[in-house]
Scaffold this motif. Structure first.
Motif, PDB file in Angstrom:
ATOM      1  N   ASP A 108      -1.842  10.145   0.935  1.00  0.00           N
ATOM      2  CA  ASP A 108      -1.717   8.750   0.501  1.00  0.00           C
ATOM      3  C   ASP A 108      -1.819   8.628  -1.016  1.00  0.00           C
ATOM      4  OD1 ASP A 108      -1.613   8.222   3.197  1.00  0.00           O
ATOM      5  OD2 ASP A 108      -3.713   7.575   3.333  1.00  0.00           O
ATOM      6  N   ARG A 109      -1.231   7.539  -1.527  1.00  0.00           N
ATOM      7  CA  ARG A 109      -1.229   7.322  -2.978  1.00  0.00           C
ATOM      8  C   ARG A 109      -2.533   6.692  -3.475  1.00  0.00           C
ATOM      9  NH1 ARG A 109       3.836   8.493  -4.711  1.00  0.00           N
ATOM     10  NH2 ARG A 109       5.534   8.226  -3.220  1.00  0.00           N
ATOM     11  N   GLY A 110      -3.225   5.984  -2.611  1.00  0.00           N
ATOM     12  CA  GLY A 110      -4.487   5.392  -3.023  1.00  0.00           C
ATOM     13  C   GLY A 110      -4.328   4.177  -3.914  1.00  0.00           C
ATOM     14  N   ILE A 111      -3.144   3.549  -3.874  1.00  0.00           N
ATOM     15  CA  ILE A 111      -2.909   2.324  -4.653  1.00  0.00           C
ATOM     16  C   ILE A 111      -3.327   1.142  -3.794  1.00  0.00           C
ATOM     17  CG2 ILE A 111      -1.167   0.902  -5.799  1.00  0.00           C
ATOM     18  CD1 ILE A 111       0.425   3.495  -6.264  1.00  0.00           C
ATOM     19  N   HIS A 112      -4.241   0.321  -4.295  1.00  0.00           N
ATOM     20  CA  HIS A 112      -4.822  -0.735  -3.471  1.00  0.00           C
ATOM     21  C   HIS A 112      -3.853  -1.904  -3.278  1.00  0.00           C
ATOM     22  CE1 HIS A 112      -7.856  -3.381  -1.730  1.00  0.00           C
ATOM     23  NE2 HIS A 112      -7.335  -4.343  -2.483  1.00  0.00           N
ATOM     24  N   VAL A 113      -3.576  -2.190  -2.017  1.00  0.00           N
ATOM     25  CA  VAL A 113      -2.825  -3.382  -1.632  1.00  0.00           C
ATOM     26  C   VAL A 113      -3.424  -3.899  -0.333  1.00  0.00           C
ATOM     27  CG1 VAL A 113      -0.584  -4.390  -1.049  1.00  0.00           C
ATOM     28  CG2 VAL A 113      -0.688  -2.499  -2.659  1.00  0.00           C
ATOM     29  N   ASP A 114      -3.707  -5.186  -0.274  1.00  0.00           N
ATOM     30  CA  ASP A 114      -4.218  -5.793   0.954  1.00  0.00           C
ATOM     31  C   ASP A 114      -3.016  -6.236   1.783  1.00  0.00           C
ATOM     32  OD1 ASP A 114      -5.376  -7.214   2.983  1.00  0.00           O
ATOM     33  OD2 ASP A 114      -6.708  -8.394   1.706  1.00  0.00           O
ATOM     34  N   PHE A 115      -2.577  -5.362   2.703  1.00  0.00           N
ATOM     35  CA  PHE A 115      -1.363  -5.639   3.458  1.00  0.00           C
ATOM     36  C   PHE A 115      -1.502  -6.873   4.359  1.00  0.00           C
ATOM     37  CE2 PHE A 115      -0.740  -0.856   2.989  1.00  0.00           C
ATOM     38  CZ  PHE A 115       0.160  -1.006   1.949  1.00  0.00           C
ATOM     39  N   LYS A 116      -2.724  -7.174   4.793  1.00  0.00           N
ATOM     40  CA  LYS A 116      -2.924  -8.362   5.618  1.00  0.00           C
ATOM     41  C   LYS A 116      -2.689  -9.635   4.818  1.00  0.00           C
ATOM     42  CE  LYS A 116      -6.159  -6.276   8.910  1.00  0.00           C
ATOM     43  NZ  LYS A 116      -7.540  -6.313   9.469  1.00  0.00           N
ATOM     44  N   ALA A 117      -3.124  -9.622   3.571  1.00  0.00           N
ATOM     45  CA  ALA A 117      -2.929 -10.790   2.700  1.00  0.00           C
ATOM     46  C   ALA A 117      -1.533 -10.798   2.081  1.00  0.00           C
ATOM     47  CB  ALA A 117      -3.984 -10.800   1.599  1.00  0.00           C
ATOM     48  N   LEU A 126       4.111   2.503  -0.807  1.00  0.00           N
ATOM     49  CA  LEU A 126       2.683   2.208  -0.761  1.00  0.00           C
ATOM     50  C   LEU A 126       2.044   2.494   0.593  1.00  0.00           C
ATOM     51  CD1 LEU A 126       2.790  -1.213  -2.653  1.00  0.00           C
ATOM     52  CD2 LEU A 126       2.093   0.991  -3.592  1.00  0.00           C
ATOM     53  N   MET A 127       2.858   2.724   1.619  1.00  0.00           N
ATOM     54  CA  MET A 127       2.328   2.925   2.971  1.00  0.00           C
ATOM     55  C   MET A 127       1.427   4.150   3.060  1.00  0.00           C
ATOM     56  SD  MET A 127       5.232   2.176   5.824  1.00  0.00           S
ATOM     57  CE  MET A 127       5.503   0.541   6.473  1.00  0.00           C
ATOM     58  N   GLU A 128       0.484   4.088   3.994  1.00  0.00           N
ATOM     59  CA  GLU A 128      -0.416   5.208   4.236  1.00  0.00           C
ATOM     60  C   GLU A 128       0.017   5.964   5.490  1.00  0.00           C
ATOM     61  OE1 GLU A 128      -4.275   3.395   4.423  1.00  0.00           O
ATOM     62  OE2 GLU A 128      -4.440   3.225   2.242  1.00  0.00           O
ATOM     63  N   ASN A 129      -0.408   7.213   5.552  1.00  0.00           N
ATOM     64  CA  ASN A 129      -0.127   8.037   6.719  1.00  0.00           C
ATOM     65  C   ASN A 129      -0.993   7.568   7.899  1.00  0.00           C
ATOM     66  OD1 ASN A 129       1.585  10.264   7.321  1.00  0.00           O
ATOM     67  ND2 ASN A 129      -0.191  11.593   7.479  1.00  0.00           N
ATOM     68  N   PRO A 130      -0.522   7.593   9.156  1.00  0.00           N
ATOM     69  CA  PRO A 130       0.737   8.201   9.629  1.00  0.00           C
ATOM     70  C   PRO A 130       1.936   7.251   9.638  1.00  0.00           C
ATOM     71  CG  PRO A 130      -0.595   7.585  11.497  1.00  0.00           C
ATOM     72  CD  PRO A 130      -1.411   7.238  10.293  1.00  0.00           C
ATOM     73  N   ARG A 131       1.685   5.962   9.334  1.00  0.00           N
ATOM     74  CA  ARG A 131       2.785   4.997   9.377  1.00  0.00           C
ATOM     75  C   ARG A 131       3.877   5.361   8.372  1.00  0.00           C
ATOM     76  NH1 ARG A 131       2.807   0.184  11.793  1.00  0.00           N
ATOM     77  NH2 ARG A 131       0.549   0.233  12.019  1.00  0.00           N
ATOM     78  N   TRP A 132       3.456   5.863   7.181  1.00  0.00           N
ATOM     79  CA  TRP A 132       4.434   6.270   6.172  1.00  0.00           C
ATOM     80  C   TRP A 132       5.351   7.357   6.730  1.00  0.00           C
ATOM     81  CZ3 TRP A 132       3.949  11.442   4.780  1.00  0.00           C
ATOM     82  CH2 TRP A 132       4.964  11.908   3.927  1.00  0.00           C
ATOM     83  N   LYS A 133       4.753   8.383   7.340  1.00  0.00           N
ATOM     84  CA  LYS A 133       5.531   9.516   7.843  1.00  0.00           C
ATOM     85  C   LYS A 133       6.515   9.071   8.919  1.00  0.00           C
ATOM     86  CE  LYS A 133       4.955  14.194   9.716  1.00  0.00           C
ATOM     87  NZ  LYS A 133       3.966  15.201  10.185  1.00  0.00           N
ATOM     88  N   LYS A 134       6.070   8.183   9.792  1.00  0.00           N
ATOM     89  CA  LYS A 134       6.929   7.704  10.883  1.00  0.00           C
ATOM     90  C   LYS A 134       8.134   6.942  10.334  1.00  0.00           C
ATOM     91  CE  LYS A 134       7.799   6.908  15.288  1.00  0.00           C
ATOM     92  NZ  LYS A 134       8.096   7.995  16.231  1.00  0.00           N
ATOM     93  N   LEU A 135       7.894   6.034   9.373  1.00  0.00           N
ATOM     94  CA  LEU A 135       9.000   5.250   8.835  1.00  0.00           C
ATOM     95  C   LEU A 135       9.931   6.119   8.005  1.00  0.00           C
ATOM     96  CD1 LEU A 135      10.346   2.510   8.599  1.00  0.00           C
ATOM     97  CD2 LEU A 135       8.932   2.031   6.599  1.00  0.00           C
ATOM     98  N   ARG A 136       9.363   7.048   7.249  1.00  0.00           N
ATOM     99  CA  ARG A 136      10.214   7.930   6.439  1.00  0.00           C
ATOM    100  C   ARG A 136      11.168   8.722   7.329  1.00  0.00           C
ATOM    101  NH1 ARG A 136       9.977  10.387   0.727  1.00  0.00           N
ATOM    102  NH2 ARG A 136      11.426  12.110   0.924  1.00  0.00           N
ATOM    103  N   SER A 137      10.694   9.200   8.461  1.00  0.00           N
ATOM    104  CA  SER A 137      11.561   9.956   9.364  1.00  0.00           C
ATOM    105  C   SER A 137      12.680   9.070   9.909  1.00  0.00           C
ATOM    106  CB  SER A 137      10.750  10.552  10.508  1.00  0.00           C
ATOM    107  OG  SER A 137      10.238   9.541  11.367  1.00  0.00           O
ATOM    108  N   LYS A 138      12.400   7.771  10.059  1.00  0.00           N
ATOM    109  CA  LYS A 138      13.428   6.832  10.535  1.00  0.00           C
ATOM    110  C   LYS A 138      14.478   6.557   9.458  1.00  0.00           C
ATOM    111  CE  LYS A 138      11.670   5.600  14.642  1.00  0.00           C
ATOM    112  NZ  LYS A 138      12.413   5.731  15.915  1.00  0.00           N
ATOM    113  N   LEU A 139      14.046   6.571   8.195  1.00  0.00           N
ATOM    114  CA  LEU A 139      14.943   6.204   7.105  1.00  0.00           C
ATOM    115  C   LEU A 139      15.713   7.386   6.527  1.00  0.00           C
ATOM    116  CD1 LEU A 139      12.614   3.707   5.189  1.00  0.00           C
ATOM    117  CD2 LEU A 139      14.587   3.134   6.603  1.00  0.00           C
TER     118      LEU A 139
END
Length: 508
Positions: A108-117, A126-139
């Motif tokens: 992960d990059r460790g860049i702070h973002v409040d995704f809920k807000a 900015l995504m964190e693993n494992p969601r980042w890895k899953k989306l990257r494989s789709k794209l």
């Protein structure tokens, strides 16, 4: 009299206690590197090593560069962005380990973002693993070599519109042209056409909302600057200040456009092998996905926006820097133009994958541009697991933030002699073989290497072929030499957001 004296005594005690609490808060993180026996740059209470940046006196990349040289002789060292301790990595081998060999510890990059807000800020970058890895494989399938080849004709059309726009601008003022604005319009048309199937025609439309809103995505912003300072002091402050990563109006505009585009395609069963199609597939795959792999509509829309914003501004700015350097180095410009002419003759004027692959010197010119002007002046990572540095006593604890100072590495004379000089020969096969890995990182490296790298390089090469085939580029009276960089931008862009040059049409 005694009451008055007691009042002042109580007041002095209260002020002393408050001052002590504030001082403790401002310095409570500053002993981390001393405890670990890690060399570090001495911090200032609250500001750490970030005082000049916080006061708007210095660009962050200059601050990192100064810290980089203060830590000369060490493989790594500690620094503080306000109260937040960061470990700066200077050694190419450790850089390579973090980005590639031991990537699983630093996903992960460790860049702070409040995704809920800020739901529309959850972009791939900015995504964190494992969601980042899953989306990257789709794209990733949207960026295969086969898909890129299919885009040549679309980019060629955008390039032709760009040339028409240049001639129109030269009629207004033949002595100067804002090449960055011209190339931004070209890049918007390219990303709109190739990635989203949108015929935007921004090159001929000065009132385009895509251009005006696109400027706000990564442009200099006092609000973004304040946001980052708040995060470095304490992320909790953002819950009070509520400053978004991207401007709300910008995300709202792009969100509505891309939502409409996706709805139209799904409703009419339109299949086009591009980013929109890959995002739609990612969303449709939710039925067979686990909870951690589900992509919400807002996540899909935010990534459409993220690709659009990153795809036009970064590429157009890099192109502008390239033409700026070629304007100052006529011999290099002439050599690029000669290579283009010779290669066009070889392929009978047909621009295709083989044509682009034969432009070896242009590749070197682009690589040197990205060395001297890396749009991201640093790469950020966070340890997602506790990690021991190989052949070293340092243990990097889970949660520790890392800085890899791209700009400083690119300007280190140990790896690039006379680094201030624009010299494409650094990227000859011989010179590249002599350099260690981990010192040239314009697109990052490893699994989180920029997904659009090859697309950006192709777009840049095709634009340079169009412009240098038809114009000689030179500085004008208002060309800033050297370029001053913005102190308020998340990427390395000119201070006044313009690059003014003179374009002289060439006879056929």
């Amino acid at each position: 009299m005694l009451i008055f004296a007691n009042f002042w005594m109580d007041f002095i005690i209260l002020v002393t206690v408050l001052f002590s609490i504030i001082y403790y808060y401002c310095t409570s993180t500053f002993n981390v590197w001393k405890k670990l026996n890690v060399p570090y740059v001495r911090p200032i209470p609250l500001f750490g090593n970030y005082l000049k940046v916080a006061l708007g006196i210095e660009n962050p990349m200059e601050t990192y560069k100064n810290i980089y040289y203060e830590l000369a002789g060490f493989q790594y060292g500690g620094m503080f962005q306000m109260r937040t301790p960061y470990l700066m990595i200077r050694d190419p081998e450790i850089v390579n380990n973090i980005l590639i060999k031991d990537f699983s510890y630093f996903t992960d990059r460790g860049i702070h973002v409040d995704f809920k807000a800020e739901p529309l800020s959850e972009v791939l970058f900015l995504m964190e693993n494992p969601r980042w890895k899953k989306l990257r494989s789709k794209l990733s399938p949207a960026f295969t070599s086969g898909k890129l080849k299919q885009m040549y004709s679309q980019i060629e059309k955008c390039g032709q519109d760009m040339i028409i726009n240049i001639f129109a601008e030269l009629k207004k003022n033949p002595n100067e042209i804002d090449i960055r604005d011209i190339l931004a319009k070209y890049s918007i048309d390219v990303i709109g056409s190739c990635a989203f199937g949108l015929a935007l025609n921004v090159a001929s439309d000065d009132t385009s909302l895509f251009r005006s809103y696109g400027k706000t995505a990564f442009g200099p912003s006092i609000f973004y600057f304040i946001r980052e300072i708040c995060v470095m002091i304490s992320p909790a402050i953002l819950k009070i200040v509520r400053l978004p990563f991207f401007p709300n109006k910008t995300t709202a505009f792009f969100g509505s456009v891309f939502k409409e585009t996706m709805m139209y395609r799904e409703k009419n069963n339109v299949v086009r092998n591009d980013i929109v199609h890959a995002l739609i597939q990612a969303h449709q795959a939710n039925e067979n996905s686990s909870k951690d792999e589900i992509f919400t509509e807002s996540q899909i829309l935010s990534n459409a926006f993220g690709f659009f914003a990153a795809g036009f501004d970064t590429t157009s700015t890099s192109l502008s820097y390239c033409l700026y350097e070629l304007a100052l180095k006529k011999t290099i410009q002439d050599r690029v133009r000669d290579e283009i002419k010779l290669t066009k003759s070889k392929y009978n004027g047909v621009i295709d994958n083989d044509f682009l692959n034969d432009l070896n010197y242009l590749d070197m010119v682009i690589a040197e541009t990205l060395r001297k002007y890396p749009l991201l002046f640093a790469l950020f990572r966070v340890a997602t697991k506790t990690y021991r540095v190989p052949n070293d006593s340092l243990i990097i604890e889970k949660g520790q933030k890392i800085i890899i100072p791209t700009f400083s590495l690119h300007f280190d004379p140990r790896y690039f002699s006379d680094p201030e000089v624009f010299n494409p020969e650094r990227f000859s096969t011989k010179e590249k073989a002599m350099r260690p890995n981990g010192v040239y990182l314009p697109f990052g490296d490893g699994p989180r290497l920029c997904i659009g790298k090859r697309f950006a390089e192709m777009e840049m090469k095709l634009a340079l072929v169009e412009i240098l085939s038809k114009f000689e580029v030179e500085p004008c009276e208002k060309t800033e030499i050297p370029i001053q960089f913005s102190k308020l931008s998340v990427v390395v862009i000119p201070k006044d957001e313009k690059i003014l040059l003179k374009l002289n049409p060439l006879s056929e």
